[in-house]
Design a protein around this motif. Sequence first.
Motif, short mmCIF file in Angstrom:
data_model
loop_
_atom_site.label_atom_id
_atom_site.label_comp_id
_atom_site.label_asym_id
_atom_site.label_seq_id
_atom_site.Cartn_x
_atom_site.Cartn_y
_atom_site.Cartn_z
N VAL A 94 73.48 13.87 68.42
CA VAL A 94 74.12 13.28 67.23
C VAL A 94 73.06 12.70 66.29
CG1 VAL A 94 75.69 11.49 66.42
CG2 VAL A 94 76.28 12.84 68.44
N SER A 95 72.09 12.00 66.87
CA SER A 95 71.02 11.43 66.03
C SER A 95 70.21 12.52 65.35
CB SER A 95 70.10 10.56 66.89
OG SER A 95 70.80 9.50 67.47
N ALA A 96 69.92 13.61 66.08
CA ALA A 96 69.14 14.71 65.49
C ALA A 96 69.91 15.39 64.37
CB ALA A 96 68.77 15.72 66.57
N LEU A 97 71.22 15.59 64.56
CA LEU A 97 72.05 16.18 63.51
C LEU A 97 72.08 15.30 62.27
CD1 LEU A 97 75.04 17.55 65.62
CD2 LEU A 97 73.39 18.92 64.31
N LEU A 98 72.22 13.99 62.47
CA LEU A 98 72.24 13.06 61.35
C LEU A 98 70.91 13.06 60.61
CD1 LEU A 98 73.67 10.84 59.75
CD2 LEU A 98 72.85 9.18 61.43
N LEU A 99 69.81 13.01 61.35
CA LEU A 99 68.48 13.04 60.73
C LEU A 99 68.22 14.36 60.01
CD1 LEU A 99 66.18 11.31 63.37
CD2 LEU A 99 66.88 10.43 61.15
N THR A 100 68.69 15.45 60.57
CA THR A 100 68.52 16.77 59.93
C THR A 100 69.24 16.80 58.60
OG1 THR A 100 68.34 17.88 62.07
CG2 THR A 100 68.91 19.24 60.18
N SER A 101 70.46 16.28 58.56
CA SER A 101 71.22 16.24 57.31
C SER A 101 70.53 15.37 56.27
CB SER A 101 72.63 15.69 57.59
OG SER A 101 73.37 15.59 56.40
N LEU A 102 70.04 14.21 56.69
CA LEU A 102 69.33 13.32 55.76
C LEU A 102 68.03 13.96 55.27
CD1 LEU A 102 69.81 9.88 57.58
CD2 LEU A 102 70.93 10.65 55.48
N ALA A 103 67.30 14.63 56.18
CA ALA A 103 66.04 15.26 55.81
C ALA A 103 66.27 16.39 54.81
CB ALA A 103 65.33 15.79 57.06
N LYS A 104 67.31 17.21 55.03
CA LYS A 104 67.62 18.30 54.10
C LYS A 104 67.95 17.74 52.72
CE LYS A 104 70.17 21.76 55.20
NZ LYS A 104 71.32 22.56 55.70
N HIS A 105 68.74 16.68 52.69
CA HIS A 105 69.09 16.06 51.40
C HIS A 105 67.85 15.53 50.70
CE1 HIS A 105 71.42 13.84 48.42
NE2 HIS A 105 70.65 12.79 48.69
N PHE A 106 66.98 14.86 51.46
CA PHE A 106 65.76 14.31 50.87
C PHE A 106 64.83 15.41 50.36
CE2 PHE A 106 61.24 13.35 51.55
CZ PHE A 106 61.08 12.30 50.66
N LEU A 107 64.62 16.45 51.18
CA LEU A 107 63.71 17.53 50.80
C LEU A 107 64.22 18.29 49.59
CD1 LEU A 107 62.72 18.91 54.33
CD2 LEU A 107 61.32 17.52 52.80
N ASN A 108 65.52 18.55 49.54
CA ASN A 108 66.10 19.24 48.38
C ASN A 108 65.94 18.41 47.12
OD1 ASN A 108 66.96 21.59 49.70
ND2 ASN A 108 68.86 20.64 50.36
N ASP A 109 66.20 17.12 47.23
CA ASP A 109 66.05 16.23 46.07
C ASP A 109 64.60 16.13 45.65
OD1 ASP A 109 67.32 14.13 44.27
OD2 ASP A 109 65.79 12.93 45.26
N PHE A 110 63.69 16.06 46.63
CA PHE A 110 62.27 15.96 46.34
C PHE A 110 61.77 17.22 45.63
CE2 PHE A 110 57.74 16.26 47.43
CZ PHE A 110 57.31 14.99 47.08
N ASN A 111 62.22 18.39 46.09
CA ASN A 111 61.81 19.65 45.46
C ASN A 111 62.28 19.75 44.02
OD1 ASN A 111 60.32 20.91 47.54
ND2 ASN A 111 62.19 21.52 48.57
#
Length: 232
Positions: A208-225
Motif C-alpha cells: 500500500v505504501s509503495a502504491l501510494l508513493l508511486t502515485s505521488l512520484a508520477k504526479h511529481f515527475l509529470n508536473d516537474f517535466n
Amino acid sequence: MAEFKLLIKYPSLTPYMFAFVEMKPSTLSGMMDVAKRDCSFRDETDLILNYYQPLHDNFGIGSNSISSIIKKAEKKARQNQLLNEIDKRLGRDGKVKFPSFLVELIHYLIYWPIFAVYLVFEIPKVIVTRLTRYPKLLFAAMLLLLNLILPKHIHWLDNILVLFNIPFKDRWQLYLLKFYGYIPEEPVMDYITKTAILLAAYLAVYLVSALLLTSLAKHFLNDFNKRFDWVA
C-alpha cells in the motif's frame, strides 16, 4: 542569410537537401562524393560542420541515423582546434604530427569536466523524463526504497523478502517464534492464523505504501517535466 549564402555557394549540393527527410550514412556518403568533385570541402567533417549542420534544420531533415558520425566530426574538429592551438603556442608550423594517442589523451584531459557535467545532467534527465513511462519500474523502485528505510524505523518490521520463508516450515516457525515470542499451543491453527496476520501486515505496510508513493512520484515527475525545459 548565412544559410542562403551556403546554398548559393554550393549549388550542386542543394538538390540533396530537398530530396530526403532523414539523413542516412549512405546519403551522406553520396553527398561527400559530390562535395569532393565539385566543392572545396576537405573531408566529411568539414562537410558536416560547415554545410550540413547549419542547413539541415531549415529543410526539416532528421539526423538520428548519423548522430554518431556527427559526434565524431565534432570531436575531430575540437581535436584539430586543439592541435592548431598547441602548434601556435609552441611556434610550430603544424607539419610535425602528434601521435594519435597523445591527441586523445590531451583531448580527454581538457574536455573531461564537460563530459562529467553532461553525465550529471543526462542521468537525472533520463530518470525524470522516462521513469513515468514505466510504472512497474517506478513501483519496484519505491518498494526497494521502503525496504531500505522502514525496517530501520519500525522495530517489528523486517525486509519484505522474509515472506519468502513461508514455504519453508522450519524457517518460518523460527521467525514466528522470534516475532511473537512464544511457541503456539495449537500448532496448525495458530500457525495459519499468525502467518495470515503477519502476511496481511507486511502487505499492507509495503504494498500500500509503495502504491501510494508511486502515485505521488508520477504526479511529481509529470508536473516537474511540464515546468522544466530539458531541451534548453
